[in-house]
Write a protein that holds these residues in place. Structure first.
Motif, PDB file in Angstrom:
ATOM      1  N   ASP A   1      31.146  47.650  32.959  1.00 51.35           N
ATOM      2  CA  ASP A   1      31.400  46.409  32.240  1.00 51.35           C
ATOM      3  C   ASP A   1      32.878  46.073  32.336  1.00 51.35           C
ATOM      4  N   TYR A   2      33.150  44.881  32.776  1.00 54.63           N
ATOM      5  CA  TYR A   2      34.534  44.424  32.793  1.00 54.63           C
ATOM      6  C   TYR A   2      34.660  43.290  31.785  1.00 54.63           C
ATOM      7  N   LEU A   3      35.604  43.427  30.896  1.00 55.14           N
ATOM      8  CA  LEU A   3      35.735  42.464  29.818  1.00 55.14           C
ATOM      9  C   LEU A   3      36.954  41.579  30.018  1.00 55.14           C
ATOM     10  N   LYS A   4      36.713  40.296  29.775  1.00 60.74           N
ATOM     11  CA  LYS A   4      37.812  39.311  29.739  1.00 60.74           C
ATOM     12  C   LYS A   4      38.664  39.336  30.994  1.00 60.74           C
ATOM     13  N   VAL A   5      37.999  39.242  32.133  1.00 63.67           N
ATOM     14  CA  VAL A   5      38.736  39.114  33.388  1.00 63.67           C
ATOM     15  C   VAL A   5      39.181  37.662  33.504  1.00 63.67           C
ATOM     16  N   PRO A   6      40.469  37.417  33.564  1.00 68.21           N
ATOM     17  CA  PRO A   6      40.939  36.027  33.547  1.00 68.21           C
ATOM     18  C   PRO A   6      40.839  35.350  34.913  1.00 68.21           C
TER      19      PRO A   6
ATOM     20  N   ASP B   1      42.553  47.514  33.825  1.00 69.75           N
ATOM     21  CA  ASP B   1      42.923  46.669  32.702  1.00 69.75           C
ATOM     22  C   ASP B   1      41.717  46.000  32.050  1.00 69.75           C
ATOM     23  N   TYR B   2      40.659  45.872  32.788  1.00 68.83           N
ATOM     24  CA  TYR B   2      39.524  45.104  32.270  1.00 68.83           C
ATOM     25  C   TYR B   2      38.259  45.931  32.080  1.00 68.83           C
ATOM     26  N   LEU B   3      38.279  47.162  32.589  1.00 62.81           N
ATOM     27  CA  LEU B   3      37.087  47.998  32.492  1.00 62.81           C
ATOM     28  C   LEU B   3      36.827  48.391  31.039  1.00 62.81           C
ATOM     29  N   ASP B   4      35.597  48.187  30.622  1.00 59.35           N
ATOM     30  CA  ASP B   4      35.207  48.608  29.278  1.00 59.35           C
ATOM     31  C   ASP B   4      34.708  50.049  29.373  1.00 59.35           C
ATOM     32  N   ARG B   5      35.587  50.963  29.027  1.00 59.20           N
ATOM     33  CA  ARG B   5      35.285  52.370  29.258  1.00 59.20           C
ATOM     34  C   ARG B   5      34.131  52.882  28.391  1.00 59.20           C
TER      35      ARG B   5
ATOM     36  N   VAL C   1      54.676  40.953  41.888  1.00 56.21           N
ATOM     37  CA  VAL C   1      53.472  41.459  42.535  1.00 56.21           C
ATOM     38  C   VAL C   1      52.345  41.560  41.522  1.00 56.21           C
ATOM     39  N   MET C   2      51.148  41.664  42.062  1.00 53.58           N
ATOM     40  CA  MET C   2      49.957  41.790  41.224  1.00 53.58           C
ATOM     41  C   MET C   2      49.968  43.172  40.577  1.00 53.58           C
ATOM     42  N   THR C   3      49.942  43.208  39.260  1.00 59.10           N
ATOM     43  CA  THR C   3      49.946  44.521  38.622  1.00 59.10           C
ATOM     44  C   THR C   3      48.661  44.790  37.859  1.00 59.10           C
ATOM     45  N   ALA C   4      47.870  43.732  37.661  1.00 58.90           N
ATOM     46  CA  ALA C   4      46.645  43.940  36.895  1.00 58.90           C
ATOM     47  C   ALA C   4      45.539  44.405  37.829  1.00 58.90           C
ATOM     48  N   GLY C   5      44.810  45.391  37.423  1.00 55.37           N
ATOM     49  CA  GLY C   5      43.730  45.888  38.260  1.00 55.37           C
ATOM     50  C   GLY C   5      42.509  46.208  37.429  1.00 55.37           C
ATOM     51  N   ALA C   6      41.584  46.884  38.078  1.00 57.37           N
ATOM     52  CA  ALA C   6      40.313  47.180  37.434  1.00 57.37           C
ATOM     53  C   ALA C   6      40.494  47.878  36.086  1.00 57.37           C
TER      54      ALA C   6
ATOM     55  N   MET D   1      49.240  32.704  39.201  1.00 52.75           N
ATOM     56  CA  MET D   1      48.627  32.964  37.901  1.00 52.75           C
ATOM     57  C   MET D   1      48.039  34.373  37.854  1.00 52.75           C
ATOM     58  N   ASP D   2      47.468  34.808  38.993  1.00 54.81           N
ATOM     59  CA  ASP D   2      46.904  36.165  39.036  1.00 54.81           C
ATOM     60  C   ASP D   2      48.000  37.204  38.829  1.00 54.81           C
ATOM     61  N   LYS D   3      49.155  36.923  39.428  1.00 59.89           N
ATOM     62  CA  LYS D   3      50.253  37.892  39.332  1.00 59.89           C
ATOM     63  C   LYS D   3      50.809  37.983  37.914  1.00 59.89           C
ATOM     64  N   LEU D   4      50.588  36.928  37.132  1.00 66.27           N
ATOM     65  CA  LEU D   4      51.100  36.940  35.759  1.00 66.27           C
ATOM     66  C   LEU D   4      50.384  37.957  34.881  1.00 66.27           C
ATOM     67  N   GLU D   5      49.181  38.308  35.274  1.00 69.02           N
ATOM     68  CA  GLU D   5      48.422  39.273  34.483  1.00 69.02           C
ATOM     69  C   GLU D   5      49.159  40.609  34.477  1.00 69.02           C
ATOM     70  N   PRO D   6      48.869  41.482  33.590  1.00 63.00           N
ATOM     71  CA  PRO D   6      47.854  41.386  32.544  1.00 63.00           C
ATOM     72  C   PRO D   6      48.395  40.805  31.230  1.00 63.00           C
ATOM     73  N   TYR D   7      47.507  40.163  30.513  1.00 59.63           N
ATOM     74  CA  TYR D   7      47.790  39.749  29.145  1.00 59.63           C
ATOM     75  C   TYR D   7      47.233  40.810  28.206  1.00 59.63           C
ATOM     76  N   THR D   8      47.862  40.947  27.067  1.00 56.92           N
ATOM     77  CA  THR D   8      47.353  41.908  26.088  1.00 56.92           C
ATOM     78  C   THR D   8      46.426  41.163  25.144  1.00 56.92           C
ATOM     79  N   TYR D   9      45.195  41.633  25.083  1.00 57.93           N
ATOM     80  CA  TYR D   9      44.214  40.876  24.307  1.00 57.93           C
ATOM     81  C   TYR D   9      44.248  41.185  22.817  1.00 57.93           C
TER      82      TYR D   9
END
Lengths: 379, 328
Positions: free
Chosen positions: A221-226, B262-266, B255-260, A238-246
């Motif tokens: 499950d992946y949650l809140k993928v922007p 960050d969003y994976l619901d463990r 650069v892109m720093t967000a990856g899997a 915009m992708d590079k701006l991630e991650p946001y803290t939810y």
């Protein structure tokens, strides 16, 4: 409908203050909670309003200023009344000064270009365009400016006169529309794997290869993928701006937008689904592959991955857009309004590239030669 | 797209501003470095001279022209008589390789034949002999030592003509002498020679020889190691420089720093099926490479340095030989 947030105290325009997370009046420094101000503007038709005149309000009343505070019941006096349709450029007027608001069809919040008052166009934030969540700005304009200057100084390849960061033309806080997807990824893999072992017996070297049938199934499950839903904004930026803290994700309330620019989405969640699915596909794939370990070789016979959308929430995320004039060209940078991360395409100084290239190559070469000299004792 | 543009721009800048001066720089470096390395001899000249019948290569200029011509005729005469070629080498070159390798390299230039070499390395103050083909059998370590015994004093006293004459005649004579031919290269003095000094590291028993050349030999190996090659190092340096600049340029815009992660619901994710089933095995075998086979290419002439007492070696060209050397 155009919404202004007026200070209950002095009647000046209030704006969202990133440092306190409240609406703030810049004339009298009064702060009001978002909930309260949102409530003021969302009172259903026919409801009785009981407004307790507080001490400040009393004072304000006694000073007899016009429009000291607005009766919330009269908030819906928008100057234009015909039905809103999506593709029509509707004309709005500032309630303060009556000037025509220059807006694009996407604009949901802006400033009056004449008097500078923060305005929210509530019509464009209702119905299907009502955002579910918002992450309010936590970096103020001043902090953003400072952070940008700092970032410029750190850029090793940036031209020196750019690094001074004294030509910031404009810095705008924008709530960019995003879809936050909840996705479920199911992946199944069948692979033929080998373990190779070599050993020596007498004069012979033996290589033993053991074959395995390997099966893996994952449910992720992946949650809140922007996913950026604005046409104007560069997707990769915009992708590079991630991650946001939810942790700071709030239920949407209009006052958050006061004083900022906001837009509504150009693409709905269905249109952007393939893009986000692609992204999550690669996540599931690498997760699946990471579960197979301890083998010398892995050969996939079957790799099935299915991504299913579980939910999509319309969310506004904070971005500081910095326009920088450098050598007659405009460079645009985006800063994550929550974490301060900066992305963009800065100019690259040829001289510095050369200096770095020669510096690093030269010193490497020198080092290698010295090492050789030491170990060889000669040329 | 924009990243591509950036890369193209970088590449253009690179070619315009760096590549040209770099090639120039490298060329200058090589000329400078080359003047230091200086090869031991211009091989083509030697081959031409050899083909013209020359056997005495007196680079050090120890002999007058008449002396040299006399030795040439002597070498020809005794060589024909014995059925081998008798060659004399001298040099005073600080940058030449060590004696054993010097002769081996020389031998590798020439067509395969039966030859005996005598090298006087004035710079090191060493004499060295190697025998190839028939001479490997007939002029073995013990006999080389005996030749050295005969010529040593003359060389020390500057009677070069006399010394080389003795060498030519004695070498030819050994080819006629069929005794002691089963000599196993394990020759040791029955009784040490009168002036044998066990503490002198230049005394020529094998162990000392090994000791003396260990560092030189290692350096030689390193020279042939690609890691120590100037061009290779330059290439590596340029690569590192390019990578650093590339990374800097690439990351300059964020650069892109967000990856899997960050969003994976463990809490709800994970592996739900997992099976590793062994099916079968295959086994293949190869013969262990025998330890005395040469590794091919590079320096192989380690034979002369074996501390086990065996004296002889193999040239880079694969020619095995007998050998012996002595410090004067």
């Amino acid at each position: 409908m155009v919404t202004h947030y007026k200070c209950p105290n002095c009647g000046a325009d209030m704006e969202f203050d990133a440092s306190s997370g409240k609406l703030k009046c810049h004339s009298c420094q009064r702060e009001e909670s978002i909930e309260k101000m949102a409530g003021l503007n969302n009172i259903p038709d026919g409801a009785q309003v009981s407004y307790n005149i507080e001490d400040e309000d009393k004072k304000a009343e006694q000073t007899f200023f016009e429009k000291d505070y607005e009766d919330p019941l009269f908030e819906d006096n928008s100057t234009h009344h015909h039905a809103f349709s999506e593709h029509e450029i509707t004309e709005y007027h500032c309630q303060n000064c009556g000037a025509v608001l220059i807006t694009e069809p996407q604009t949901t919040a802006t400033r009056c270009s004449f008097c500078g008052a923060g305005i929210v166009i509530s019509e464009r934030l209702s119905g299907t365009f009502a955002p579910d969540y918002v992450i309010p700005f936590s970096i103020t304009k001043e902090q953003a400016q400072e952070a940008f200057k700092k970032w410029c100084k750190k850029g090793l390849l940036l031209p020196s006169d750019f690094k001074v960061a004294d030509r910031i033309k404009d810095i705008t806080g924008i709530y960019v529309p995003f879809w936050l997807y909840d996705l479920n990824g199911k992946g199944e893999a069948v692979a033929t794997c080998t373990k190779v072992r070599t050993y020596t017996r007498g004069d012979w070297i033996y290589t033993e290869t053991r074959y395995y049938n390997v099966y893996r199934k994952v449910d992720l499950d992946y949650l809140k993928v922007p996913c950026d839903a604005s046409k104007k904004m560069d997707d990769s930026m915009m992708d590079k701006l991630e991650p946001y803290t939810y942790g700071n994700l709030k239920d949407f309330k209009m006052p958050y937008l006061a004083g900022f620019v906001a837009e509504k989405y150009d693409y709905d969640d269905e249109q952007l689904l393939p893009r986000v699915k692609n992204r999550v596909y690669s996540y599931v794939e690498s997760y699946l592959k990471s579960t197979i370990s301890g083998y010398t070789t892995v050969h996939f016979n079957k790799l099935d991955i299915h991504i299913r959308k579980k939910d999509a929430k319309y969310t506004l995320l904070p971005v500081w857009m910095v326009c920088y004039d450098y050598k007659k060209a405009e460079h645009t940078f985006a800063m994550n309004g929550q974490t301060g991360k900066i992305v963009g395409k800065p100019p690259i100084s040829k001289g510095k590239v050369a200096a770095w290239f020669f510096g690093v190559s030269g010193s490497c070469f020198l080092l290698l030669r010295i090492l050789t000299l030491i170990m060889e004792g000669g040329w | 797209m924009t990243m591509n543009k950036l890369l193209i721009k970088l590449a253009k800048t690179f070619i315009l501003y760096f590549a040209a001066p770099l090639i120039l720089l490298s060329a200058v470096y090589c000329i400078v470095a080359g003047s230091f390395t200086g090869t031991a001899y211009a091989s083509t000249d030697y081959v031409t001279d050899y083909e013209n019948g020359r056997r005495i290569f007196d680079e050090a200029g120890l002999l007058t022209d008449t002396e040299r011509e006399y030795l040439e005729s002597l070498s020809k005469k005794y060589g024909e008589q014995a059925g081998i070629e008798i060659i004399v080498l001298t040099h005073n070159d600080a940058h030449a390789v060590y004696p054993e390798k010097y002769i081996e390299d020389f031998e590798d230039l020439l067509p395969v034949d039966d030859r005996v070499y005598f090298l006087y390395d004035l710079y090191r103050g060493e004499i060295f002999m190697e025998g190839y083909g028939l001479a490997e059998t007939y002029i073995h370590s013990k006999r080389i030592d005996e030749i050295f015994d005969s010529v040593e004093d003359d060389l020390r006293n500057g009677n070069y003509l006399e010394a080389f004459k003795t060498y030519i005649i004695q070498s030819a004579a050994y080819l006629e002498d069929d005794t002691e031919l089963n000599y196993d290269h394990n020759y040791k003095y029955d009784t040490p020679p009168a002036d044998f000094d066990a503490d002198n590291k230049y005394t020529y028993d094998d162990y000392d020889y090994n000791y003396h050349y260990k560092s030189y030999y290692k350096a030689e190996q390193k020279k042939n190691n690609i890691l120590f090659n100037v061009w290779f190092q330059l290439l590596i340096s340029l690569f590192i420089g390019g990578s650093v600049v590339g990374v800097l340029a690439y990351s300059s815009g964020g650069v892109m720093t967000a990856g899997a992660r960050d969003y994976l619901d463990r809490s709800k994710s994970g592996l739900i099926g997992c099976k590793d089933q062994y099916t079968h095995s295959t086994v293949s075998k190869v013969r262990k490479p025998s330890s005395n086979s040469s590794s091919g290419g590079g320096v192989k002439s380690s034979g002369g340095f074996n501390s086990g007492g065996f004296r002889g070696g193999v040239s880079s060209g694969g020619r095995s030989h007998s050998s012996g050397g002595r410090k004067l």
